[in-house]
Design an enzyme around this catalytic site. Structure first.
Site, PDB file in Angstrom:
ATOM      1  N   GLY A  46       1.938   2.038  10.766  1.00 17.50           N
ATOM      2  CA  GLY A  46       2.879   3.155  10.539  1.00 17.50           C
ATOM      3  C   GLY A  46       3.588   3.666  11.855  1.00 17.50           C
ATOM      4  CE  LYS A  66       0.000   3.450   4.722  1.00 20.00           C
ATOM      5  NZ  LYS A  66      -0.143   3.419   6.384  1.00 20.00           N
ATOM      6  CG  ASN A 112      -1.705   1.240   1.305  1.00 26.57           C
ATOM      7  OD1 ASN A 112      -1.987   2.027   0.377  1.00 26.57           O
ATOM      8  ND2 ASN A 112      -2.264   1.230   2.531  1.00 26.57           N
ATOM      9  CG  HIS A 164      -6.091   1.659   5.234  1.00 25.81           C
ATOM     10  ND1 HIS A 164      -5.756   2.565   6.034  1.00 25.81           N
ATOM     11  CD2 HIS A 164      -5.042   0.660   4.777  1.00 25.81           C
ATOM     12  CE1 HIS A 164      -4.380   2.376   6.416  1.00 25.81           C
ATOM     13  NE2 HIS A 164      -3.988   1.177   5.558  1.00 25.81           N
ATOM     14  CB  SER A 187       4.983  -1.846  12.157  1.00 28.07           C
ATOM     15  OG  SER A 187       4.241  -0.589  12.351  1.00 28.07           O
ATOM     16  CD  GLU A 197      -3.885  -2.972   7.320  1.00 21.85           C
ATOM     17  OE1 GLU A 197      -2.706  -3.131   7.055  1.00 21.85           O
ATOM     18  OE2 GLU A 197      -4.482  -2.031   7.227  1.00 21.85           O
ATOM     19  CD  GLU A 219      -3.205   5.610   6.612  1.00 24.74           C
ATOM     20  OE1 GLU A 219      -3.221   5.578   5.654  1.00 24.74           O
ATOM     21  OE2 GLU A 219      -2.237   4.892   7.431  1.00 24.74           O
TER      22      GLU A 219
HETATM   23  C1  PEP Z   1      -0.884  -0.093   6.003  1.00 27.05           C
HETATM   24  O1  PEP Z   1      -1.049   1.015   5.397  1.00 27.05           O
HETATM   25  O2  PEP Z   1      -1.939  -0.648   5.558  1.00 27.05           O
HETATM   26  C2  PEP Z   1       0.008  -0.583   6.787  1.00 27.05           C
HETATM   27  C3  PEP Z   1       0.118  -1.713   7.302  1.00 27.05           C
HETATM   28  O3  PEP Z   1       1.079   0.301   7.095  1.00 27.05           O
HETATM   29  P1  PEP Z   1       2.572   0.066   7.781  1.00 27.05           P
HETATM   30  O4  PEP Z   1       3.076  -1.211   7.025  1.00 27.05           O
HETATM   31  O5  PEP Z   1       3.404   1.234   7.275  1.00 27.05           O
HETATM   32  O6  PEP Z   1       2.508  -0.275   9.275  1.00 27.05           O
END
Ligand code: PEP
Length: 256
Positions: A173, A11, A9, A95, A213, A167, A97
């Site tokens: 992040g 973003k 992803n 997601h 992460s 998630e 976000e």
């Molecule tokens: C995500 O945006 O779905 C995500 C898991 O981000 P990150 O790996 O940066 O934590």
């Protein structure tokens, strides 16, 4: 055995030149593994240009979001027909976000999910609890509520086209990943929800991936868990070298 799934992803990152370089590097560095679907989710502006650059039979293009309507007066939105037109195969729905920064409710997510399936797009549905909810031991309750509401009225025969991404919001992040045991426990729980609300045939087929992460350093221990079928990766997917390395380690551990 379920196929593996690794999504990157991106973003709101990368302009055209950077994106082209990343895909060219992925073409060179990614190992071909028949058992894994690899999907990159660039911003909308790059989808058209990247489609023809992808040069691996198991690598696909995904979008980070979509509107549920086919067309109309929805300024600034992108429809499932537009994504199909560009050769997009997967779409991230719900997601965290989108939920927290853009006010997407489970009702909206449900509409998007149904529309994506109807148009032949494969949704990656994200579920996850906040840090406050985890502190209050409410994670299972939250995931069950999201699962029920987001999947409301989705025909059972469509379920296996959905990838579910667990998630936890506190891990996205932040550099703080769920421990392999925490993730595995939630993945098993999500599989019991599939059993409860769908049926037995699908339980073993549906892919449940982890996001939060994931990095080169922690991917091996997470991949060892039976119910983790892959990953949705944000930060570490932006560079071709770390994304490829993660895929290589995952492939080795799972033995595809
Ligand atoms: C995500 O945006 O779905 C995500 C898991 O981000 P990150 O790996 O940066 O934590």
């Amino acid at each position: 055995m379920r196929r593996g799934f690794i999504g990157g992803n991106w973003k709101m990152n990368k302009v055209l030149q950077e994106a082209k370089e990343t895909v060219e590097n992925l073409n060179k560095s990614l190992i071909f593994s028949r058992g894994i679907d690899i999907v990159i989710f660039p911003p909308y502006t790059l989808l058209f240009f990247l489609k023809d650059l992808i040069d691996l039979p198991n690598m696909y293009l995904g979008a980070q979001n979509m509107h549920w309507e086919e067309n109309g007066a929805f300024t600034g939105e992108i429809s499932p027909l537009m994504l199909k037109d560009l050769g997009v195969e997967y779409v991230i729905i719900g997601h965290s976000e989108r939920r927290t920064l853009f006010g997407e409710t489970d009702e909206i997510i449900n509409k998007k999910l149904i529309s994506a399936l109807k148009h032949g797009l494969k949704p990656v549905l994200c579920l996850g609890e906040s840090v406050e909810e985890r502190k209050k031991d409410m994670e299972k309750e939250v995931i069950e509520r999201q699962f029920k509401q987001d999947l409301r009225r989705v025909p059972i025969n469509f379920l296996e086209n959905i990838v579910i991404a667990y998630e936890p919001v506190w891990a996205i992040g932040t550099g703080l990943n769920a421990t392999p045991n925490e993730a595995e426990e939630m993945h098993k729980f999500i599989r019991t929800l599939v059993e409860k609300y769908a049926n037995d045939n699908i339980v073993e087929k549906i892919r449940i991936i982890y996001g939060g992460s994931v990095r080169v350093e922690n991917v091996e221990e997470l991949s060892l868990k039976e119910d983790i079928d892959g990953f949705l990766i944000g930060g570490a997917s932006l560079r071709a070298d770390s994304f490829s390395k993660i895929i290589e380690i995952f492939n080795e551990v799972k033995g595809f």
